[in-house]
Scaffold this motif. Structure first.
Motif, PDB file in Angstrom:
ATOM      1  N   CYS A 175     -33.297  19.777 -69.746  1.00  0.00           N
ATOM      2  CA  CYS A 175     -33.336  18.450 -69.126  1.00  0.00           C
ATOM      3  C   CYS A 175     -33.926  18.565 -67.725  1.00  0.00           C
ATOM      4  CB  CYS A 175     -31.931  17.862 -69.065  1.00  0.00           C
ATOM      5  SG  CYS A 175     -31.887  16.212 -68.369  1.00  0.00           S
ATOM      6  N   ILE A 176     -35.031  17.893 -67.500  1.00  0.00           N
ATOM      7  CA  ILE A 176     -35.716  17.948 -66.208  1.00  0.00           C
ATOM      8  C   ILE A 176     -35.569  16.632 -65.446  1.00  0.00           C
ATOM      9  CG2 ILE A 176     -37.974  18.160 -65.092  1.00  0.00           C
ATOM     10  CD1 ILE A 176     -38.703  20.100 -67.383  1.00  0.00           C
ATOM     11  N   ASP A 177     -35.720  15.531 -66.153  1.00  0.00           N
ATOM     12  CA  ASP A 177     -35.742  14.218 -65.502  1.00  0.00           C
ATOM     13  C   ASP A 177     -34.391  13.532 -65.425  1.00  0.00           C
ATOM     14  OD1 ASP A 177     -38.491  14.383 -65.059  1.00  0.00           O
ATOM     15  OD2 ASP A 177     -38.926  13.626 -67.072  1.00  0.00           O
ATOM     16  N   GLY A 178     -33.327  14.213 -65.755  1.00  0.00           N
ATOM     17  CA  GLY A 178     -31.997  13.622 -65.687  1.00  0.00           C
ATOM     18  C   GLY A 178     -31.558  13.036 -67.012  1.00  0.00           C
ATOM     19  N   TRP A 179     -30.254  12.909 -67.152  1.00  0.00           N
ATOM     20  CA  TRP A 179     -29.661  12.395 -68.377  1.00  0.00           C
ATOM     21  C   TRP A 179     -29.583  10.880 -68.352  1.00  0.00           C
ATOM     22  CZ3 TRP A 179     -28.136  15.244 -72.575  1.00  0.00           C
ATOM     23  CH2 TRP A 179     -28.168  16.627 -72.422  1.00  0.00           C
ATOM     24  N   HIS A 212     -33.181  13.046 -72.609  1.00  0.00           N
ATOM     25  CA  HIS A 212     -31.834  13.534 -72.893  1.00  0.00           C
ATOM     26  C   HIS A 212     -30.843  12.404 -72.654  1.00  0.00           C
ATOM     27  CE1 HIS A 212     -34.188  17.149 -72.178  1.00  0.00           C
ATOM     28  NE2 HIS A 212     -33.246  17.834 -72.796  1.00  0.00           N
ATOM     29  N   VAL A 213     -29.913  12.222 -73.602  1.00  0.00           N
ATOM     30  CA  VAL A 213     -28.997  11.088 -73.557  1.00  0.00           C
ATOM     31  C   VAL A 213     -27.573  11.534 -73.888  1.00  0.00           C
ATOM     32  CG1 VAL A 213     -28.519   8.776 -74.473  1.00  0.00           C
ATOM     33  CG2 VAL A 213     -30.876   9.620 -74.421  1.00  0.00           C
ATOM     34  N   ILE A 214     -26.623  11.097 -73.080  1.00  0.00           N
ATOM     35  CA  ILE A 214     -25.212  11.205 -73.430  1.00  0.00           C
ATOM     36  C   ILE A 214     -24.867   9.839 -74.016  1.00  0.00           C
ATOM     37  CG2 ILE A 214     -22.849  11.563 -72.649  1.00  0.00           C
ATOM     38  CD1 ILE A 214     -24.586  14.057 -72.351  1.00  0.00           C
ATOM     39  N   ILE A 253     -26.484  13.462 -77.265  1.00  0.00           N
ATOM     40  CA  ILE A 253     -25.192  14.135 -77.373  1.00  0.00           C
ATOM     41  C   ILE A 253     -24.102  13.071 -77.371  1.00  0.00           C
ATOM     42  CG2 ILE A 253     -23.546  15.720 -76.316  1.00  0.00           C
ATOM     43  CD1 ILE A 253     -25.862  17.216 -75.084  1.00  0.00           C
ATOM     44  N   ARG A 254     -23.271  13.112 -78.403  1.00  0.00           N
ATOM     45  CA  ARG A 254     -22.134  12.190 -78.425  1.00  0.00           C
ATOM     46  C   ARG A 254     -21.102  12.682 -77.416  1.00  0.00           C
ATOM     47  NH1 ARG A 254     -17.681  10.801 -83.119  1.00  0.00           N
ATOM     48  NH2 ARG A 254     -16.778   9.037 -81.987  1.00  0.00           N
ATOM     49  N   ALA A 281     -20.848   8.720 -68.846  1.00  0.00           N
ATOM     50  CA  ALA A 281     -21.391   8.899 -67.491  1.00  0.00           C
ATOM     51  C   ALA A 281     -20.785  10.106 -66.786  1.00  0.00           C
ATOM     52  CB  ALA A 281     -21.171   7.627 -66.669  1.00  0.00           C
ATOM     53  N   SER A 282     -19.493  10.377 -66.998  1.00  0.00           N
ATOM     54  CA  SER A 282     -18.876  11.522 -66.325  1.00  0.00           C
ATOM     55  C   SER A 282     -19.498  12.834 -66.795  1.00  0.00           C
ATOM     56  CB  SER A 282     -17.358  11.521 -66.540  1.00  0.00           C
ATOM     57  OG  SER A 282     -17.040  11.687 -67.908  1.00  0.00           O
ATOM     58  N   ILE A 283     -19.853  12.915 -68.065  1.00  0.00           N
ATOM     59  CA  ILE A 283     -20.519  14.122 -68.595  1.00  0.00           C
ATOM     60  C   ILE A 283     -21.905  14.250 -67.992  1.00  0.00           C
ATOM     61  CG2 ILE A 283     -21.559  15.122 -70.675  1.00  0.00           C
ATOM     62  CD1 ILE A 283     -18.638  15.646 -70.629  1.00  0.00           C
ATOM     63  N   ALA A 284     -22.656  13.162 -67.939  1.00  0.00           N
ATOM     64  CA  ALA A 284     -24.009  13.200 -67.359  1.00  0.00           C
ATOM     65  C   ALA A 284     -23.956  13.701 -65.925  1.00  0.00           C
ATOM     66  CB  ALA A 284     -24.663  11.824 -67.432  1.00  0.00           C
ATOM     67  N   HIS A 285     -23.006  13.201 -65.148  1.00  0.00           N
ATOM     68  CA  HIS A 285     -22.871  13.648 -63.759  1.00  0.00           C
ATOM     69  C   HIS A 285     -22.450  15.116 -63.683  1.00  0.00           C
ATOM     70  CE1 HIS A 285     -23.656   9.767 -61.977  1.00  0.00           C
ATOM     71  NE2 HIS A 285     -22.730   9.206 -62.731  1.00  0.00           N
ATOM     72  N   ALA A 286     -21.548  15.539 -64.562  1.00  0.00           N
ATOM     73  CA  ALA A 286     -21.070  16.922 -64.542  1.00  0.00           C
ATOM     74  C   ALA A 286     -22.149  17.917 -64.959  1.00  0.00           C
ATOM     75  CB  ALA A 286     -19.858  17.070 -65.450  1.00  0.00           C
ATOM     76  N   LEU A 287     -23.120  17.455 -65.719  1.00  0.00           N
ATOM     77  CA  LEU A 287     -24.219  18.334 -66.119  1.00  0.00           C
ATOM     78  C   LEU A 287     -25.145  18.618 -64.936  1.00  0.00           C
ATOM     79  CD1 LEU A 287     -24.930  16.946 -69.681  1.00  0.00           C
ATOM     80  CD2 LEU A 287     -24.175  19.261 -69.114  1.00  0.00           C
TER      81      LEU A 287
END
Length: 189
Positions: A49-53, A139-141, A6-7, A62-68
């Protein structure tokens, strides 16, 4: 295996500014953006997403990954390309001869003093080869450059071609490996 990229959403930077590895904030509230991205993933029936972004250390990712709400695997290899002296400059103020020199050898030229595209691609592919071994789904931001490098690598196309593909802020790219071959499930979704 599924690879979901995800961009990051739109940043609070004026249009036409080169911001590569500059750490710029998102334009909108990160919680709202994460909620919208989650809903879009669900609509597309993407793997959960099971294992984290996995994410770049730059705050726009990083802020999006944490907010997810997931465990964030921060990795500097996922940062956008470094544009050296061009970072923070308006593209139309950069010497046209320097941009032309870069365009003439997009893989190796570094008139900005930052990374060449080849150096950037090696860094991103090294992340992929380390992080995507024996995984069901990753899964990647990410940044647009990272997504285009991975698309060209997985699909076996020239990087210069992938640079031309449209990629909106917040866009989803979904790849699936089937019998050893990578397929593009979604691009710019």
């Amino acid at each position: 295996m599924d690879l979901i990229l995800i961009r990051h959403p739109e940043v609070a930077v004026d249009a036409g500014i080169c911001y590569g590895q500059s750490d710029v904030p998102l334009r909108r509230d990160v919680r709202d953006l994460a909620s919208m991205l989650s809903a879009r993933m669900e609509e597309l029936n993407a793997p959960v997403c099971i294992d984290g972004w996995h994410t770049s250390p730059l705050q726009r990712c990083a802020s999006i990954a944490h907010a997810l709400g997931a465990n964030a695997h921060i990795d500097a290899r996922l940062a956008e390309m470094h544009f050296g002296a061009w970072e923070g400059c308006a593209w139309d103020t950069i010497d046209r001869a320097l941009i032309d020199a870069w365009a003439a050898d997009i893989e190796h030229a570094r008139p900005h003093g930052g990374e060449s595209f080849a150096q950037f691609a090696r860094r991103v592919i090294a992340w992929f080869e380390a992080a995507c071994v024996d995984q069901q789904a990753v899964h990647v931001i990410a940044h647009a450059g990272v997504m285009r490098v991975l698309a060209s690598h997985l699909l076996g196309i020239a990087r210069e071609n992938a640079l031309q593909w449209p990629l909106d802020f917040g866009a989803i790219a979904w790849f699936r490996r089937v019998r050893g071959q990578w397929l593009l499930v979604r691009w710019n979704a």
